[in-house]
Design a protein around this motif. Sequence first.
Motif, PDB file in Angstrom:
ATOM      1  N   ARG A   4       4.693  15.358 -12.589  1.00 32.09           N
ATOM      2  CA  ARG A   4       3.821  16.226 -13.396  1.00 32.09           C
ATOM      3  C   ARG A   4       3.952  17.686 -12.978  1.00 32.09           C
ATOM      4  NH1 ARG A   4       0.396  11.628 -13.158  1.00 32.09           N
ATOM      5  NH2 ARG A   4      -0.561  12.321 -11.224  1.00 32.09           N
TER       6      ARG A   4
ATOM      7  N   GLU B  20       4.620  10.305  -9.164  1.00 30.68           N
ATOM      8  CA  GLU B  20       4.064  10.668 -10.470  1.00 30.68           C
ATOM      9  C   GLU B  20       3.472  12.076 -10.436  1.00 30.68           C
ATOM     10  OE1 GLU B  20       1.323   7.593 -11.490  1.00 30.68           O
ATOM     11  OE2 GLU B  20       2.915   6.144 -11.932  1.00 30.68           O
ATOM     12  N   ASP B  21       2.782  12.392  -9.356  1.00 21.06           N
ATOM     13  CA  ASP B  21       2.210  13.730  -9.215  1.00 21.06           C
ATOM     14  C   ASP B  21       3.310  14.782  -9.141  1.00 21.06           C
ATOM     15  OD1 ASP B  21       0.071  15.578  -8.848  1.00 21.06           O
ATOM     16  OD2 ASP B  21       0.557  15.639  -6.704  1.00 21.06           O
TER      17      ASP B  21
ATOM     18  N   ARG C 168       4.373   5.775  -5.175  1.00 17.69           N
ATOM     19  CA  ARG C 168       4.419   5.833  -6.635  1.00 17.69           C
ATOM     20  C   ARG C 168       3.485   6.917  -7.159  1.00 17.69           C
ATOM     21  NH1 ARG C 168       4.049   0.349  -8.575  1.00 17.69           N
ATOM     22  NH2 ARG C 168       6.273   0.387  -8.238  1.00 17.69           N
ATOM     23  N   GLY C 169       2.293   6.994  -6.599  1.00 11.75           N
ATOM     24  CA  GLY C 169       1.353   8.040  -6.995  1.00 11.75           C
ATOM     25  C   GLY C 169       1.883   9.423  -6.673  1.00 11.75           C
ATOM     26  N   ASN C 170       2.470   9.570  -5.491  1.00 11.33           N
ATOM     27  CA  ASN C 170       3.045  10.865  -5.116  1.00 11.33           C
ATOM     28  C   ASN C 170       4.191  11.258  -6.031  1.00 11.33           C
ATOM     29  OD1 ASN C 170       1.253  11.128  -3.015  1.00 11.33           O
ATOM     30  ND2 ASN C 170       2.680  10.410  -1.450  1.00 11.33           N
TER      31      ASN C 170
ATOM     32  N   LYS D 254       0.834  -1.203   0.000  1.00 11.17           N
ATOM     33  CA  LYS D 254       0.000   0.000   0.000  1.00 11.17           C
ATOM     34  C   LYS D 254       0.870   1.257   0.000  1.00 11.17           C
ATOM     35  CE  LYS D 254      -3.990  -1.924   2.421  1.00 11.17           C
ATOM     36  NZ  LYS D 254      -4.762  -1.890   3.675  1.00 11.17           N
ATOM     37  N   ARG D 255       1.882   1.255   0.836  1.00  9.24           N
ATOM     38  CA  ARG D 255       2.777   2.415   0.894  1.00  9.24           C
ATOM     39  C   ARG D 255       3.500   2.630  -0.421  1.00  9.24           C
ATOM     40  NH1 ARG D 255       5.432   1.467   6.837  1.00  9.24           N
ATOM     41  NH2 ARG D 255       3.574   2.031   8.026  1.00  9.24           N
ATOM     42  N   GLU D 256       3.888   1.534  -1.059  1.00 10.64           N
ATOM     43  CA  GLU D 256       4.559   1.641  -2.351  1.00 10.64           C
ATOM     44  C   GLU D 256       3.640   2.274  -3.390  1.00 10.64           C
ATOM     45  OE1 GLU D 256       6.577  -1.225  -5.745  1.00 10.64           O
ATOM     46  OE2 GLU D 256       5.928  -2.082  -3.846  1.00 10.64           O
ATOM     47  N   LYS D 257       2.373   1.881  -3.396  1.00 16.80           N
ATOM     48  CA  LYS D 257       1.420   2.471  -4.331  1.00 16.80           C
ATOM     49  C   LYS D 257       1.244   3.955  -4.055  1.00 16.80           C
ATOM     50  CE  LYS D 257      -1.265  -1.700  -5.204  1.00 16.80           C
ATOM     51  NZ  LYS D 257      -2.569  -2.374  -5.030  1.00 16.80           N
ATOM     52  N   ILE D 258       1.144   4.313  -2.784  1.00 15.40           N
ATOM     53  CA  ILE D 258       0.990   5.725  -2.417  1.00 15.40           C
ATOM     54  C   ILE D 258       2.214   6.522  -2.840  1.00 15.40           C
ATOM     55  CG2 ILE D 258       0.848   7.314  -0.455  1.00 15.40           C
ATOM     56  CD1 ILE D 258      -0.915   5.191   0.934  1.00 15.40           C
TER      57      ILE D 258
END
Length: 104
Positions: A78, A74-75, A70-72, A64-68
């Motif tokens: 951008r 990517e943001d 990764r999203g951070n 879960k932390r890895e997904k979070i």
Amino acid sequence: MNIRDIVPEILIVVLMAVSGIVVVSRLWQDAVISIAILVLILCFGGLILQLIIRVRRLEMESAKREKILRGNLEDLGRQLISKQDKTSQTVVEAVESIKTRMYR
């Protein structure tokens, strides 16, 4: 966590307890020692099950932390790209204004 995930481990603990009881009852034929060995094996098996459950929970939390993260990331990427585009546009506008001033 679902109980079906740890069924093989539970079966192994039960098998350990049964085999411990059989061995102790055949060798010493003492009920107190047999019960003590049974309790010892069940406690040890419970400890192993608890450790397995904790490790699996840690794995899920780290995923879960890895997904979070990764999203951070990517943001953040951008955001950096948009800031870079704004900065490059500002530089281009400044160069254009300097060119127009020089050729007047």
